[in-house]
Write a protein that holds these residues in place. Sequence first.
Motif, PDB file in Angstrom:
ATOM      1  N   ARG A 214       0.838  -1.207   0.000  1.00  0.00           N
ATOM      2  CA  ARG A 214       0.000   0.000   0.000  1.00  0.00           C
ATOM      3  C   ARG A 214       0.867   1.248   0.000  1.00  0.00           C
ATOM      4  NH1 ARG A 214      -3.846   0.435   4.758  1.00  0.00           N
ATOM      5  NH2 ARG A 214      -4.734   2.126   3.508  1.00  0.00           N
ATOM      6  N   PHE A 215       1.957   1.207   0.735  1.00  0.00           N
ATOM      7  CA  PHE A 215       2.856   2.355   0.783  1.00  0.00           C
ATOM      8  C   PHE A 215       3.469   2.620  -0.594  1.00  0.00           C
ATOM      9  CE2 PHE A 215       7.075   4.239   2.110  1.00  0.00           C
ATOM     10  CZ  PHE A 215       6.549   5.462   2.515  1.00  0.00           C
ATOM     11  N   ILE A 216       3.832   1.565  -1.303  1.00  0.00           N
ATOM     12  CA  ILE A 216       4.362   1.711  -2.662  1.00  0.00           C
ATOM     13  C   ILE A 216       3.303   2.344  -3.571  1.00  0.00           C
ATOM     14  CG2 ILE A 216       5.162   0.468  -4.713  1.00  0.00           C
ATOM     15  CD1 ILE A 216       7.255   0.468  -2.542  1.00  0.00           C
ATOM     16  N   LYS A 217       2.069   1.870  -3.478  1.00  0.00           N
ATOM     17  CA  LYS A 217       0.984   2.431  -4.296  1.00  0.00           C
ATOM     18  C   LYS A 217       0.747   3.902  -3.976  1.00  0.00           C
ATOM     19  CE  LYS A 217      -1.518  -1.933  -4.926  1.00  0.00           C
ATOM     20  NZ  LYS A 217      -2.767  -2.689  -4.606  1.00  0.00           N
TER      21      LYS A 217
ATOM     22  N   ALA B 259      10.738  -4.428  -2.114  1.00  0.00           N
ATOM     23  CA  ALA B 259       9.512  -3.864  -2.679  1.00  0.00           C
ATOM     24  C   ALA B 259       9.815  -2.661  -3.560  1.00  0.00           C
ATOM     25  CB  ALA B 259       8.560  -3.467  -1.546  1.00  0.00           C
ATOM     26  N   PHE B 260      10.710  -1.810  -3.118  1.00  0.00           N
ATOM     27  CA  PHE B 260      11.081  -0.650  -3.933  1.00  0.00           C
ATOM     28  C   PHE B 260      11.798  -1.086  -5.213  1.00  0.00           C
ATOM     29  CE2 PHE B 260      10.731   1.865   0.110  1.00  0.00           C
ATOM     30  CZ  PHE B 260       9.728   2.728  -0.349  1.00  0.00           C
ATOM     31  N   GLU B 261      12.640  -2.091  -5.106  1.00  0.00           N
ATOM     32  CA  GLU B 261      13.338  -2.587  -6.300  1.00  0.00           C
ATOM     33  C   GLU B 261      12.331  -3.117  -7.313  1.00  0.00           C
ATOM     34  OE1 GLU B 261      16.963  -5.632  -7.607  1.00  0.00           O
ATOM     35  OE2 GLU B 261      16.100  -5.747  -5.576  1.00  0.00           O
ATOM     36  N   LEU B 262      11.363  -3.901  -6.847  1.00  0.00           N
ATOM     37  CA  LEU B 262      10.352  -4.476  -7.733  1.00  0.00           C
ATOM     38  C   LEU B 262       9.531  -3.387  -8.423  1.00  0.00           C
ATOM     39  CD1 LEU B 262       9.038  -7.125  -8.729  1.00  0.00           C
ATOM     40  CD2 LEU B 262       7.457  -6.947  -6.779  1.00  0.00           C
ATOM     41  N   ALA B 263       9.280  -2.286  -7.691  1.00  0.00           N
ATOM     42  CA  ALA B 263       8.478  -1.188  -8.237  1.00  0.00           C
ATOM     43  C   ALA B 263       9.308  -0.218  -9.075  1.00  0.00           C
ATOM     44  CB  ALA B 263       7.800  -0.431  -7.092  1.00  0.00           C
ATOM     45  N   GLY B 264      10.618  -0.383  -9.062  1.00  0.00           N
ATOM     46  CA  GLY B 264      11.488   0.520  -9.806  1.00  0.00           C
ATOM     47  C   GLY B 264      11.564   1.900  -9.173  1.00  0.00           C
ATOM     48  N   LEU B 265      11.492   1.946  -7.840  1.00  0.00           N
ATOM     49  CA  LEU B 265      11.506   3.208  -7.107  1.00  0.00           C
ATOM     50  C   LEU B 265      12.660   3.243  -6.124  1.00  0.00           C
ATOM     51  CD1 LEU B 265       7.709   3.422  -6.174  1.00  0.00           C
ATOM     52  CD2 LEU B 265       8.849   4.736  -7.962  1.00  0.00           C
ATOM     53  N   GLN B 266      12.977   4.450  -5.674  1.00  0.00           N
ATOM     54  CA  GLN B 266      13.872   4.614  -4.525  1.00  0.00           C
ATOM     55  C   GLN B 266      13.042   5.186  -3.390  1.00  0.00           C
ATOM     56  OE1 GLN B 266      17.052   7.682  -4.173  1.00  0.00           O
ATOM     57  NE2 GLN B 266      18.415   5.944  -3.798  1.00  0.00           N
TER      58      GLN B 266
ATOM     59  N   ASP C  44      20.483  -0.017  -2.448  1.00  0.00           N
ATOM     60  CA  ASP C  44      20.329   0.550  -3.788  1.00  0.00           C
ATOM     61  C   ASP C  44      18.999   1.258  -3.978  1.00  0.00           C
ATOM     62  OD1 ASP C  44      22.834  -0.391  -4.687  1.00  0.00           O
ATOM     63  OD2 ASP C  44      21.984  -2.361  -5.151  1.00  0.00           O
ATOM     64  N   HIS C  45      17.993   0.846  -3.217  1.00  0.00           N
ATOM     65  CA  HIS C  45      16.642   1.361  -3.473  1.00  0.00           C
ATOM     66  C   HIS C  45      16.008   2.031  -2.254  1.00  0.00           C
ATOM     67  CE1 HIS C  45      16.472  -0.497  -7.451  1.00  0.00           C
ATOM     68  NE2 HIS C  45      17.138  -1.499  -6.903  1.00  0.00           N
ATOM     69  N   VAL C  46      16.769   2.221  -1.197  1.00  0.00           N
ATOM     70  CA  VAL C  46      16.285   2.923  -0.008  1.00  0.00           C
ATOM     71  C   VAL C  46      17.338   3.942   0.401  1.00  0.00           C
ATOM     72  CG1 VAL C  46      15.618   2.720   2.414  1.00  0.00           C
ATOM     73  CG2 VAL C  46      14.947   0.930   0.803  1.00  0.00           C
ATOM     74  N   ARG C  47      16.917   5.162   0.615  1.00  0.00           N
ATOM     75  CA  ARG C  47      17.856   6.193   1.072  1.00  0.00           C
ATOM     76  C   ARG C  47      17.475   6.636   2.483  1.00  0.00           C
ATOM     77  NH1 ARG C  47      16.765  11.496   1.497  1.00  0.00           N
ATOM     78  NH2 ARG C  47      14.705  12.234   0.814  1.00  0.00           N
ATOM     79  N   LEU C  48      18.454   7.118   3.218  1.00  0.00           N
ATOM     80  CA  LEU C  48      18.240   7.595   4.582  1.00  0.00           C
ATOM     81  C   LEU C  48      17.767   9.046   4.551  1.00  0.00           C
ATOM     82  CD1 LEU C  48      18.436   7.061   7.635  1.00  0.00           C
ATOM     83  CD2 LEU C  48      20.810   7.860   7.529  1.00  0.00           C
ATOM     84  N   ALA C  49      16.504   9.262   4.952  1.00  0.00           N
ATOM     85  CA  ALA C  49      15.958  10.622   4.996  1.00  0.00           C
ATOM     86  C   ALA C  49      16.415  11.348   6.256  1.00  0.00           C
ATOM     87  CB  ALA C  49      14.440  10.581   4.938  1.00  0.00           C
TER      88      ALA C  49
END
Length: 391
Positions: free
Chosen positions: A115-118, A144-151, A184-189
């Motif tokens: 849901r968060f990805i959506k 999940a972010f990799e699968l969605a092509g997001l960071q 690769d697909h998660v950054r530290l905010a």
Amino acid sequence: MNSKHWIDRIRTSTSTVSSPWYEVSNVDQVYSPGLLVYADRVQANLDRMIEMAGGADKLRPHVKTHKMPAIVELSVASGITRFKSATIAEAEMTAAAGAVDVLLAVQPVGPNIGRFIKLIQRYPGCLFSCLVDDLSVLASLEAAFELAGLQGSVWIDIDVGMHRTGIAPNDSATELVRSIQTSDHVRLAGIHVYDGHLHDTDSEKLRRQFDEAVKPFWIWFEDIQRASGGQLNLVAGGTPTSAFWQANAQARQVKVETGAGTTVLWDAGQPTFSPSMPFEAAAAVLTRVISRPTEFDVCLDLGHKAIASEMPLPRVSWLNFDADHEVVGHNEEHMVLRTKQPCQLRCGDVLYGVPVHICPTVALHQHAECVRDHRAIEKWPVVARNRMLSI
């Protein structure tokens, strides 16, 4: 909703009516039990929040208190663009109301990761982030972010003694930082700290509690900053400690965003465990007498379904009823007061009161009556009382 019309009216109000602030002149048009929100007072509290923090850019108010697009829109019009939310529905409501940066202040697990990805995909103009305090959840988010092509963006949730969520500021937290930095697909905010266990009406006592609780955190934070080679963002504090966080941040030349939410509406409970603060009640409940079983007993239509019941009795501070009494019954639809002397209240009489805990009280109502110049002028939907909107 397009709220420019009522935002303009709030800011041009010139009311000189001398009636008590909470009275509604067209109360015969307001159903009970009801939730009232006083627009001018909301604006005044927002202005105080900005002043106390030192600027709108140092605020990230929590929308769980009000759950209303109208208040998000009013906040954005005041210069506040970053927010915290407790649920994905609140995050969606906030983005739809014009926010550009929303922190989901919970660690998503299970189907909520999807849901968060959506949510991120649905609102590309808003920067969404979430909390993380566990390596296995980080791995799930990365996948999940990799699968969605997001960071994705995450804040590490640090536990400074509340022991509800988060990770202690120690080697395990440092390992989590390093894992995010090599993802690769998660950054530290940034770093998130909530210290809801710290509260006292005595400012000096609270300061000592605060200094002791956050001492290990600051040592860890400064080590992490040096190792990272740059300044980390920080969202920290509840209502009672917000001023201490801002003072600490200024002394350490660190920017902190205040994440408190109660300050926008205030309630009767906050002053009982916080130092004196310049906020005023901007919300109230309206209830009517629906039965008079005896000359001492008064039954109101203010049951559990209309005012939060998790607090000990009494759960409301009356504004226009000062007779010596006690609450002898509180059920789904009814609240029964018993007075020490025969009571003059009649069926149909209106009582106004400030809830002891405003956040869960708001969630019980489909809408709030927006009051300006002593008139209920329109209904503000409590959109995010629902757990799911479109996602």
